[in-house]
Scaffold this motif. Sequence first.
Motif, PDB file in Angstrom:
ATOM      1  N   SER A 115     -39.602  34.267 112.538  1.00 29.92           N
ATOM      2  CA  SER A 115     -39.365  33.282 111.483  1.00 29.92           C
ATOM      3  C   SER A 115     -38.016  33.487 110.807  1.00 29.92           C
ATOM      4  N   GLN A 116     -37.630  34.747 110.613  1.00 28.39           N
ATOM      5  CA  GLN A 116     -36.335  34.996 109.957  1.00 28.39           C
ATOM      6  C   GLN A 116     -35.198  34.429 110.809  1.00 28.39           C
ATOM      7  N   PHE A 117     -35.320  34.602 112.133  1.00 27.61           N
ATOM      8  CA  PHE A 117     -34.296  34.058 113.028  1.00 27.61           C
ATOM      9  C   PHE A 117     -34.263  32.537 112.925  1.00 27.61           C
ATOM     10  N   LEU A 118     -35.432  31.911 112.952  1.00 27.28           N
ATOM     11  CA  LEU A 118     -35.481  30.449 112.942  1.00 27.28           C
ATOM     12  C   LEU A 118     -34.889  29.881 111.659  1.00 27.28           C
ATOM     13  N   VAL A 119     -35.282  30.438 110.513  1.00 28.68           N
ATOM     14  CA  VAL A 119     -34.770  29.857 109.264  1.00 28.68           C
ATOM     15  C   VAL A 119     -33.282  30.159 109.081  1.00 28.68           C
ATOM     16  N   SER A 120     -32.829  31.288 109.612  1.00 29.89           N
ATOM     17  CA  SER A 120     -31.426  31.661 109.398  1.00 29.89           C
ATOM     18  C   SER A 120     -30.470  30.852 110.253  1.00 29.89           C
ATOM     19  N   THR A 121     -30.976  30.244 111.325  1.00 29.31           N
ATOM     20  CA  THR A 121     -30.067  29.518 112.213  1.00 29.31           C
ATOM     21  C   THR A 121     -30.326  28.023 112.147  1.00 29.31           C
ATOM     22  N   ALA A 122     -31.090  27.589 111.150  1.00 30.03           N
ATOM     23  CA  ALA A 122     -31.532  26.196 111.122  1.00 30.03           C
ATOM     24  C   ALA A 122     -30.376  25.213 110.948  1.00 30.03           C
ATOM     25  N   ARG A 123     -29.358  25.607 110.230  1.00 28.88           N
ATOM     26  CA  ARG A 123     -28.307  24.619 109.945  1.00 28.88           C
ATOM     27  C   ARG A 123     -26.958  25.299 109.762  1.00 28.88           C
ATOM     28  N   PHE A 124     -25.955  24.744 110.436  1.00 33.22           N
ATOM     29  CA  PHE A 124     -24.580  25.218 110.270  1.00 33.22           C
ATOM     30  C   PHE A 124     -23.721  24.042 109.833  1.00 33.22           C
TER      31      PHE A 124
END
Lengths: 267, 262
Positions: free
Chosen positions: B106-115
């Motif tokens: 989950s940490q990976f998913l939320v951290s890469t959700a938007r650039f």
Amino acid sequence: MSLRNTVRAMPVILKVSFSEALAYRAEFMIWVLTTTMPLIMLALWSAVASEAPVGRFGQTQFTAYFLSTFIVRQLTSSWAAWQMNYEVRHGVMSMRLLKPIHPLWSYAAEHWAALPMRLVVAIPMAAIALAVVGARQLPSDPAIWGIWCASMAGAWLIGFLTGVTVGCLSFHLESSVKVMDVWFALFFMASGYLFPIVLLPSAIRHVVDWLPFRYQLGLPVEIMTGAYDRAGALWMVARQWGFVLLLLGLATIAWRTGIKRFEAYGG
Amino acid sequence: MLRYATLLYVQIRASLLLALQYRWDFVIDGAISVLWAVTALVPLTVAFGERASIAGWTFGEALLVLGWFTLLQGILEGAINPSLVGVVEHIRRGTLDFVLIKPADSQFLVSTARFLPWRATNAVTAAAVFVYAFRRIGHGPSIQGVAAALVLFATAVLLLYSLWILTVSAAFYVVKVDNLTYLFGAVFDAARWPSSIFKGALRLVFTFVIPLALMTTFPAQALLDRLSLPTLAGAIAGALLFAGAARFVWLQSIRKYTSASS
């Protein structure tokens, strides 16, 4: 939407807005804490002045200057541009238009209602400033303090009216907030927020004198740190109010042309 | 590992496609990035107009700190902020459930959700500041200096990210923290000066508690060959420690999370 109705409605609007500010006090305090820039600048300029004073600024004068900057910024800042941008894009603006009071008055009232909360921060800061730099750094002439009050009102109006003007751009543009970003960057550089304007080379200073930014922040700070005598302060405040009138005209035009284009989303 | 690389690629691609719809933002963001770099530059110029060196730094050297500051600000605003602001929104609305049930960390998913790819303009601005700084200093950096600076840059990004994860974890306990972004940015603003400008308690805070000195001052010192090896090792160890702590706090917070609707 007569003026009489507006005046009659004002106490209630102020009361409601104040309760709103009080309800979101934690959020509000975080906003206040984001005003760190004067303190960051104070660190830089104290380091510069640690060996010898710069012009008339020693460490004490810099401390007085930047703590005053913090106080003036707290009491005169405006968030109208962001709020209007949000309300236009989300269609909340239509609710505001339904009310029998001009939206610009209600925006102004919301700003005024937040003042007591801002004073909660500004007054202790003033006490700290007074304790650190001593009362002798402040002007003793009561007339100067009268002029200072006028300059504070002018400073707030300049900020508010530019906010409204840029906010009205959101009737036409999607990214009016970015326009505010540009204004803000210019404000940082030319208002005396990052360094006292008098430290600029005189050629640049003459340009800055004819821009509105200095009158939005630097002028009240300079008056309260004793940079002017009565005549000098009066002359500067007169120029400030010239900008206020100019921006009042601009904001009125921007509002009238903008509102014609507005169609509520989902309406 | 390969799966996460693919995932990262997909997420970045989605952000990029979104950004391409707003091409004008590239020009506007670029102009704003330059303008903000100038706002940081002007007080330095005025201050160094009065003195040849301030707190042990010459103008050129202080510009190196400013260069790292501009670069990291771009990373903070372009790669770290947008995703993690999204997390706060997820928590508030209870939609974090949809992220948690996905079969990836989950940490990976939320951290890469938007650039926000357009914020990369900050890197160009930073490069210009670096070039100008080294022209003022009169000679370029040494190879080992650049290598050390790059390592420190990586630790700086890790530190920034970890600090953000810690901040966002607070959203699980006190929900209304969307303006923490601004508070965080305001504190990070102090990283624009060499840390020796700050005196006493503030300097300790900016080195150990909110390690701003590690992010901008240390890499600048590395470029000037002034950073000792033990300090470098200490910075790396500190960053890893921070990242570990952030990961631990995130896992604890996730465990505590009960969806908003239940």
